[in-house]
Design a protein around this motif. Structure first.
Motif, mmCIF file in Angstrom:
data_model
loop_
_atom_site.group_PDB
_atom_site.id
_atom_site.type_symbol
_atom_site.label_atom_id
_atom_site.label_comp_id
_atom_site.label_asym_id
_atom_site.label_seq_id
_atom_site.Cartn_x
_atom_site.Cartn_y
_atom_site.Cartn_z
ATOM 1 N N UNK A 1 -41.585 -54.467 39.386
ATOM 2 C CA UNK A 1 -41.603 -55.876 39.003
ATOM 3 C C UNK A 1 -42.134 -56.739 40.145
ATOM 4 N N UNK A 2 -41.732 -56.398 41.349
ATOM 5 C CA UNK A 2 -42.226 -57.121 42.520
ATOM 6 C C UNK A 2 -43.742 -56.952 42.659
ATOM 7 N N UNK A 3 -44.236 -55.760 42.363
ATOM 8 C CA UNK A 3 -45.673 -55.527 42.399
ATOM 9 C C UNK A 3 -46.419 -56.394 41.405
ATOM 10 N N UNK A 4 -45.863 -56.537 40.203
ATOM 11 C CA UNK A 4 -46.487 -57.388 39.190
ATOM 12 C C UNK A 4 -46.497 -58.842 39.655
ATOM 13 N N UNK A 5 -45.366 -59.310 40.199
ATOM 14 C CA UNK A 5 -45.312 -60.695 40.692
ATOM 15 C C UNK A 5 -46.273 -60.916 41.862
ATOM 16 N N UNK A 6 -46.390 -59.932 42.741
ATOM 17 C CA UNK A 6 -47.293 -60.063 43.888
ATOM 18 C C UNK A 6 -48.746 -60.173 43.437
ATOM 19 N N UNK A 7 -49.144 -59.323 42.492
ATOM 20 C CA UNK A 7 -50.527 -59.371 41.991
ATOM 21 C C UNK A 7 -50.804 -60.720 41.334
ATOM 22 N N UNK A 8 -49.870 -61.187 40.499
ATOM 23 C CA UNK A 8 -50.047 -62.488 39.849
ATOM 24 C C UNK A 8 -50.084 -63.614 40.871
ATOM 25 N N UNK A 9 -49.205 -63.534 41.859
ATOM 26 C CA UNK A 9 -49.148 -64.572 42.890
ATOM 27 C C UNK A 9 -50.446 -64.623 43.699
ATOM 28 N N UNK A 10 -50.942 -63.483 44.097
ATOM 29 C CA UNK A 10 -52.177 -63.456 44.886
ATOM 30 C C UNK A 10 -53.380 -63.891 44.057
ATOM 31 N N UNK A 11 -53.441 -63.464 42.798
ATOM 32 C CA UNK A 11 -54.558 -63.849 41.941
ATOM 33 C C UNK A 11 -54.557 -65.354 41.693
ATOM 34 N N UNK B 1 -40.158 -66.012 43.774
ATOM 35 C CA UNK B 1 -39.543 -64.861 43.097
ATOM 36 C C UNK B 1 -39.751 -63.599 43.931
ATOM 37 N N UNK B 2 -40.954 -63.408 44.459
ATOM 38 C CA UNK B 2 -41.226 -62.239 45.306
ATOM 39 C C UNK B 2 -40.393 -62.282 46.580
ATOM 40 N N UNK B 3 -40.185 -63.471 47.113
ATOM 41 C CA UNK B 3 -39.327 -63.605 48.289
ATOM 42 C C UNK B 3 -37.895 -63.210 47.989
ATOM 43 N N UNK B 4 -37.407 -63.586 46.811
ATOM 44 C CA UNK B 4 -36.052 -63.192 46.406
ATOM 45 C C UNK B 4 -35.951 -61.675 46.241
ATOM 46 N N UNK B 5 -36.982 -61.065 45.685
ATOM 47 C CA UNK B 5 -36.981 -59.606 45.565
ATOM 48 C C UNK B 5 -37.080 -58.940 46.935
ATOM 49 N N UNK B 6 -37.774 -59.567 47.868
ATOM 50 C CA UNK B 6 -37.825 -59.043 49.242
ATOM 51 C C UNK B 6 -36.437 -59.086 49.881
ATOM 52 N N UNK B 7 -35.695 -60.142 49.608
ATOM 53 C CA UNK B 7 -34.325 -60.246 50.115
ATOM 54 C C UNK B 7 -33.463 -59.140 49.514
ATOM 55 N N UNK B 8 -33.704 -58.811 48.249
ATOM 56 C CA UNK B 8 -32.963 -57.702 47.644
ATOM 57 C C UNK B 8 -33.203 -56.411 48.427
ATOM 58 N N UNK B 9 -34.472 -56.128 48.730
ATOM 59 C CA UNK B 9 -34.774 -54.894 49.449
ATOM 60 C C UNK B 9 -34.341 -54.961 50.915
ATOM 61 N N UNK B 10 -34.131 -56.154 51.433
ATOM 62 C CA UNK B 10 -33.664 -56.313 52.805
ATOM 63 C C UNK B 10 -32.141 -56.206 52.904
ATOM 64 N N UNK B 11 -31.420 -56.786 51.962
ATOM 65 C CA UNK B 11 -29.967 -56.885 52.075
ATOM 66 C C UNK B 11 -29.169 -56.170 50.991
ATOM 67 N N UNK B 12 -29.616 -56.226 49.740
ATOM 68 C CA UNK B 12 -28.779 -55.832 48.626
ATOM 69 C C UNK B 12 -29.095 -54.460 48.046
ATOM 70 N N UNK B 13 -30.069 -53.780 48.584
ATOM 71 C CA UNK B 13 -30.410 -52.455 48.103
ATOM 72 C C UNK B 13 -29.233 -51.505 48.361
#
Length: 143
Positions: free
Chosen positions: A64-74, A97-109
């Motif tokens: 999901x983060x990959x999809x958001x990143x591609x959309x964000x960059x495009x 949204x991608x930043x929030x998912x980054x926080x998940x992988x940083x803290x909540x994984x």
């Protein structure tokens, strides 16, 4: 598109070159981040007792983060190059949204390795820089 400010004879571009370079850097870094995180999830599932429901959740969030990143960059690239506020604002929302998912992988994984922390922190810094530049560029386009 060239713009002329009232009372000025100077013509210049409103699109931001630093923002465009940051989009390219962020895209390259995210490709590395995605691959490294995917490999680390596979590693953690093999070495540690990683609950299968958490494994599926982490994989789904990474995709999901990959999809958001591609959309964000495009959208960010298109909005910057066409000097349009709406795609840049949508890109800014995807950045959040991608930043929030980054926080998940940083803290909540479920299991956070040292390398997860380093990769996610760098990605959060890039998202912060992108968001700041996007706000400045949107403000400049509106003016």
């Amino acid at each position: 598109m060239a713009a002329v400010r009232p009372g000025s004879l100077i013509t210049y571009q409103l699109s931001s070159v630093p923002l465009q370079m940051l989009f390219h850097l962020s895209g390259l870094y995210y490709a590395l981040y995605f691959l490294a995180t995917l490999l680390m999830i596979v590693y953690k599932s093999q070495v540690f007792s990683y609950p299968s429901n958490c494994l599926v959740l982490d994989l789904v969030l990474l995709l999901l983060m990959g999809i958001f990143e591609v959309a964000q960059l495009y959208l960010g690239t298109q909005g910057n190059l066409t000097e349009a506020e709406v795609p840049l604002a949508a890109s800014l929302a995807f950045t959040a949204v991608s930043g929030l998912l980054s926080v998940h992988f940083l803290l909540w994984q479920t299991l956070v390795l040292w390398m997860d922390s380093v990769l996610s922190t760098v990605l959060l810094v890039l998202h912060g820089l992108e968001a700041g530049l996007q706000v400045v560029v949107i403000a400049d386009f509106i003016r």
